[in-house]
Design a protein around this motif. Sequence first.
Motif, mmCIF file in Angstrom:
data_model
loop_
_atom_site.group_PDB
_atom_site.id
_atom_site.type_symbol
_atom_site.label_atom_id
_atom_site.label_comp_id
_atom_site.label_asym_id
_atom_site.label_seq_id
_atom_site.Cartn_x
_atom_site.Cartn_y
_atom_site.Cartn_z
ATOM 1 N N ALA A 127 -7.707 -9.034 -5.294
ATOM 2 C CA ALA A 127 -7.553 -8.836 -3.849
ATOM 3 C C ALA A 127 -8.699 -9.474 -3.066
ATOM 4 C CB ALA A 127 -7.476 -7.345 -3.527
ATOM 5 N N HIS A 128 -9.475 -10.333 -3.719
ATOM 6 C CA HIS A 128 -10.571 -11.029 -3.032
ATOM 7 C C HIS A 128 -10.424 -12.523 -3.292
ATOM 8 C CE1 HIS A 128 -12.431 -7.303 -1.887
ATOM 9 N NE2 HIS A 128 -12.373 -6.897 -3.133
ATOM 10 N N ALA A 129 -9.296 -13.070 -2.840
ATOM 11 C CA ALA A 129 -8.952 -14.453 -3.146
ATOM 12 C C ALA A 129 -9.308 -15.410 -2.025
ATOM 13 C CB ALA A 129 -7.463 -14.554 -3.452
ATOM 14 N N LEU A 130 -10.041 -14.937 -1.031
ATOM 15 C CA LEU A 130 -10.369 -15.778 0.120
ATOM 16 C C LEU A 130 -11.886 -15.866 0.264
ATOM 17 C CD1 LEU A 130 -7.684 -14.354 2.575
ATOM 18 C CD2 LEU A 130 -7.550 -16.449 1.222
ATOM 19 N N ARG A 131 -12.560 -16.311 -0.795
ATOM 20 C CA ARG A 131 -14.020 -16.313 -0.804
ATOM 21 C C ARG A 131 -14.609 -17.566 -0.165
ATOM 22 N NH1 ARG A 131 -13.163 -14.400 -6.373
ATOM 23 N NH2 ARG A 131 -13.967 -12.288 -6.650
ATOM 24 N N PHE A 157 0.835 -1.196 0.000
ATOM 25 C CA PHE A 157 0.000 0.000 0.000
ATOM 26 C C PHE A 157 0.877 1.256 0.000
ATOM 27 C CE2 PHE A 157 -2.223 -3.326 2.524
ATOM 28 C CZ PHE A 157 -3.201 -3.628 1.596
ATOM 29 N N GLN A 158 0.994 1.907 -1.150
ATOM 30 C CA GLN A 158 1.794 3.132 -1.268
ATOM 31 C C GLN A 158 1.236 4.019 -2.368
ATOM 32 O OE1 GLN A 158 6.119 1.213 0.022
ATOM 33 N NE2 GLN A 158 5.985 2.371 -1.854
ATOM 34 N N PHE A 218 -11.107 -2.807 3.778
ATOM 35 C CA PHE A 218 -11.491 -3.186 2.421
ATOM 36 C C PHE A 218 -10.279 -3.043 1.520
ATOM 37 C CE2 PHE A 218 -13.106 -1.670 -1.793
ATOM 38 C CZ PHE A 218 -13.489 -2.914 -2.247
ATOM 39 N N THR A 219 -9.967 -4.091 0.772
ATOM 40 C CA THR A 219 -8.747 -4.123 -0.034
ATOM 41 C C THR A 219 -9.076 -4.341 -1.504
ATOM 42 O OG1 THR A 219 -7.725 -5.225 1.854
ATOM 43 C CG2 THR A 219 -6.440 -5.092 -0.173
ATOM 44 N N PRO A 220 -9.058 -3.316 -2.324
ATOM 45 C CA PRO A 220 -9.186 -3.527 -3.772
ATOM 46 C C PRO A 220 -7.856 -4.030 -4.354
ATOM 47 C CG PRO A 220 -9.715 -1.257 -3.118
ATOM 48 C CD PRO A 220 -9.005 -1.895 -1.979
ATOM 49 N N VAL A 221 -7.812 -4.206 -5.660
ATOM 50 C CA VAL A 221 -6.595 -4.671 -6.326
ATOM 51 C C VAL A 221 -5.514 -3.599 -6.271
ATOM 52 C CG1 VAL A 221 -7.819 -6.211 -7.870
ATOM 53 C CG2 VAL A 221 -7.440 -3.831 -8.556
ATOM 54 N N ASP A 222 -4.293 -4.010 -6.569
ATOM 55 C CA ASP A 222 -3.155 -3.094 -6.576
ATOM 56 C C ASP A 222 -3.460 -1.905 -7.490
ATOM 57 O OD1 ASP A 222 -0.511 -2.320 -5.887
ATOM 58 O OD2 ASP A 222 0.234 -3.098 -7.788
ATOM 59 N N GLY A 223 -3.199 -0.714 -6.982
ATOM 60 C CA GLY A 223 -3.468 0.502 -7.739
ATOM 61 C C GLY A 223 -4.709 1.240 -7.285
ATOM 62 N N LEU A 224 -5.491 0.639 -6.381
ATOM 63 C CA LEU A 224 -6.668 1.289 -5.809
ATOM 64 C C LEU A 224 -6.521 1.323 -4.295
ATOM 65 C CD1 LEU A 224 -9.509 -0.393 -7.913
ATOM 66 C CD2 LEU A 224 -8.535 1.889 -8.221
ATOM 67 N N ASP A 234 -2.150 3.692 -4.114
ATOM 68 C CA ASP A 234 -3.038 2.914 -3.255
ATOM 69 C C ASP A 234 -2.566 2.893 -1.797
ATOM 70 O OD1 ASP A 234 -0.789 1.385 -3.706
ATOM 71 O OD2 ASP A 234 -1.852 -0.460 -4.147
ATOM 72 N N PRO A 235 -2.494 4.051 -1.151
ATOM 73 C CA PRO A 235 -2.197 4.044 0.285
ATOM 74 C C PRO A 235 -3.392 3.485 1.056
ATOM 75 C CG PRO A 235 -2.930 6.210 -0.360
ATOM 76 C CD PRO A 235 -2.833 5.396 -1.636
ATOM 77 N N VAL A 236 -3.200 3.226 2.323
ATOM 78 C CA VAL A 236 -4.323 2.887 3.198
ATOM 79 C C VAL A 236 -4.984 4.189 3.641
ATOM 80 C CG1 VAL A 236 -5.022 1.904 5.407
ATOM 81 C CG2 VAL A 236 -3.302 0.743 4.021
ATOM 82 N N VAL A 237 -6.247 4.354 3.318
ATOM 83 C CA VAL A 237 -7.025 5.481 3.827
ATOM 84 C C VAL A 237 -7.660 5.012 5.134
ATOM 85 C CG1 VAL A 237 -8.901 7.091 3.404
ATOM 86 C CG2 VAL A 237 -7.442 6.341 1.499
#
Length: 674
Positions: free
Chosen positions: A484-488, A405-406, A436-442, A418-421
Motif C-alpha cells: 500500500a506504499h507504491a507511490l514513493r 476498506f471493510q 495512512f493506508t497499510p496493506v489489505d487486512g490492516l 481493515d475498515p477506515v478508522v
Amino acid sequence: MTQLIDKRDLEYDRLARVPGAEAFLAETDRVAESVHHTLIAESDKVNRFTGHLTELRVEGAPAGLAERAGAGAAAATDGDYIAKAKEYLSSVSEAIGFAAGEPAEFEADPKVGETSGGMRVVSLQQTLNGIEVWGMAPKVWLGEDGTVERVVGDTASVPANVPTMPTVPVETALAAGAAKAAEPARIEGPFGTDELPGLDVSEGFRRLGAQAGSDQPMTFEAGAFDEAIPARLVYFYMGDGVRLVWSFRFSRAQGAVQYEALVEADEKTADPSAPQVLYLQDLANHVVGGLVFRQNPAETGFSLASFPLPLTDYPVAPPAAPMPGFPGPWVTRTDGHMATAGNNVQAVDGDTGKSFRINVDQAGNGVFAPNPDTPEQLITNIFFFCNYMHDFFVMLGFTEEHGNFQTVNFSGLGKGADPVVARAHPRPVFGTANMFTPVDGLAAEMNMGLVADTQRHTANDASVVFHEFTHGVSNRLVGGLNDAHALREKQSGAMGEGWSDYFALTIPNFFREQEHTVVGDWVVDDPGGIRQRPYDDGYPGDFGRIGQVGGGLNYTRIHNVGEIWCAALMEMTRRISTELGSKKRGYRIAWQAVVDGLKLTPKNPSFLTARNAVLRALKDLQGGPLTAAEYPGVRKAAWGAFARYGMGFDAFCPNASFTGCQAGTAPPPAGHED
C-alpha cells in the motif's frame, strides 16, 4: 508525503555509464523470435536510472491458458494468471533489460486485479535470494484468455553475488533509523506548518518476535513511537550499486507521520557500529485533509441524510450485477444502541477514541442528531463522508477483491479486518488532515482536525475528506494487496496528490451547474483555496515545468507537481464530456478510466506511465459504456487533454524523479495502439 534522506543518485544514467547496458534495445527482435510473436520496445520507455524498460508492448501472443491442464479461459483462476505472467516475464526478461543469465526473479501478489473492461492485472515484486528488491514491482496485463498484452513498471539488474547476510546487526541499524525518525521535524502542509518535537529513543527497543525467511522479518516494541516497528532486509538499488539494507517503519503523531527508513546492512558499511540511513521518507499524506453537512457549512445546510444513502444519490451508475453485501448497512445495532461504527468505517473522537453512540427505538430506528460544532457532530460528519466514498469507489471497481476498506468481506475475497478508522480531533493535528493506508487486512487511519487560523474543521469539508480517502484508494490499487506504499518516487507521490484533488473536485462538480476549480477554499476561508492556481482550463503548469521554479509557480514540491496531474485529468473529463455531448456520461467514463488505470499502473510510476494506463483503460470501455463508434473521438479528446499539459506522445522523462522531464504536445502516430 515528505522525502528527508535519499542517497540514490537519481541522475545516474545506467545506459551511459555501464558498457553494453543499452544492448537489450537491439535484442528485441531476437527475443521476439524466440517467443514467436511481436515485441515492441521503445527507447523513450527506458528508465535511465535503472537502464530497464518500463513498458514492453506485446502483439500476437498466443492465448495463454488453453494449454494449462483443465483450465480454459472461462475456468481460469488467479493462480493460472499468475503462473502465466511469471512464465512470460521470465521468457522476455532480456528484452526488458536483464542480461543473459542475470537473475530475474519475481513473486506475485496473490490477488489478480481486474478492470471493468476485463483486463487481468498481475502485480509482481522483484526478488533475489528471497529478499525484495525495493521499489521494483512491475505489472503484467493479460486478456481474459491469458493473452499477455503488456509488461509495465520498473525492474533492475541485481548481481547474483549480492550478499544475503547482514554485517550490521538489526539492533544497531534500528538505533540509527530510530534516531533519525525521532528528530524534531517540520510538517509543511497546505494549511500551514506544524512542528513535530523530538522523541527520546535512548532506551532502545525490545524484540517482540521474528518469522522465518531470507529477509529475516521481525518486530520490535514501539518504544517512544506509536506502533510496533517492523523490520526486514531488502535490496536497495542505488544506480551505481545495490545495497543490502534493513527496512524499518516508524509511526508518529497518531499516524500523521509514517517514516520508512532504509539503513546500511552489508559489508560496504564504513562503520558497522554507526551505519548510515540511506533513505528516510514520510509515507503519510500531509494534505488536507444523521444530520450532516453534505459538502461544507457554506454550500450545504445541516440536513438529514439516510445511512446508507440510496445508490441513486451517487453520481456513478449502480453495479449492473448484484454484489455480495453491497450496499451494506453503515452502522451496526447492538443492545438497543447504534454508533458511528460499522463494516466500512469506525468514526471516533480523536481524544477519547469513542464513537458517537445513540439509542434506537423498538423497531431499531434512530437518528444521529448532534448539535453543530460539537465533537459528536464532527464524528458524524466524517463517518458520513467516509462511507459515501466507500460506496462511490466500490461502484467504480474498488471492491473487496481489490483491497477496499471493510471489516468483513462478504464475497470471501481480500482479507477484511481493515475498515477506515476515522478520527475527528477537537484541535489541530499534525498535517491538519492525513490518511495512512497499510496493506489489505490492516485498518486504514484517517485524522481530521481544526485549521488553526480559521478554526474551521476538516471533518466538515467534503473536499478534505474525499482527498484523503482517495489516497487510500490510489495506494492500494497501484500497489496491489501486498503493498500500500507504491507511490514513493517523486512523480508517483505527486500523482497521489493529483488523483486525490481530482476526485475531491469532480464528485461534487457532477451535481453543480458551474464547475468548482479550487480545493480547500472553505476550510481555509480563502476563495483561492490551497493550490497555486485554480484547476480551470487555463491552469498554467505542464509536464515540462516539473522540477522548475518560475513565473510565480514552484514545481519542486510534491503537492505542487501533483497539480499538473489533476489539471490534466480534469481537462480530460471536460473534453470527453464535450465529445459525448453529455456531462453525465463524460464524468462516468473518465472516472472509470482513471480507476481502471490505477489498477493497471505499476509501482512508482511516472506521469507518462500512468497516462498510458488511463488511455488503455479507456480503450477497454468499448462495448460497455462506450460504443466502438464513440471511442475514436473520446480517445482523441483524452490524448488532447494530456498533450495540453505537456504529456503528448513525444513527452519524455528518464525515470519517475523530477529530473529531466521534457514536455511534448504531439498526438500519437497513425496506427498506434494505446
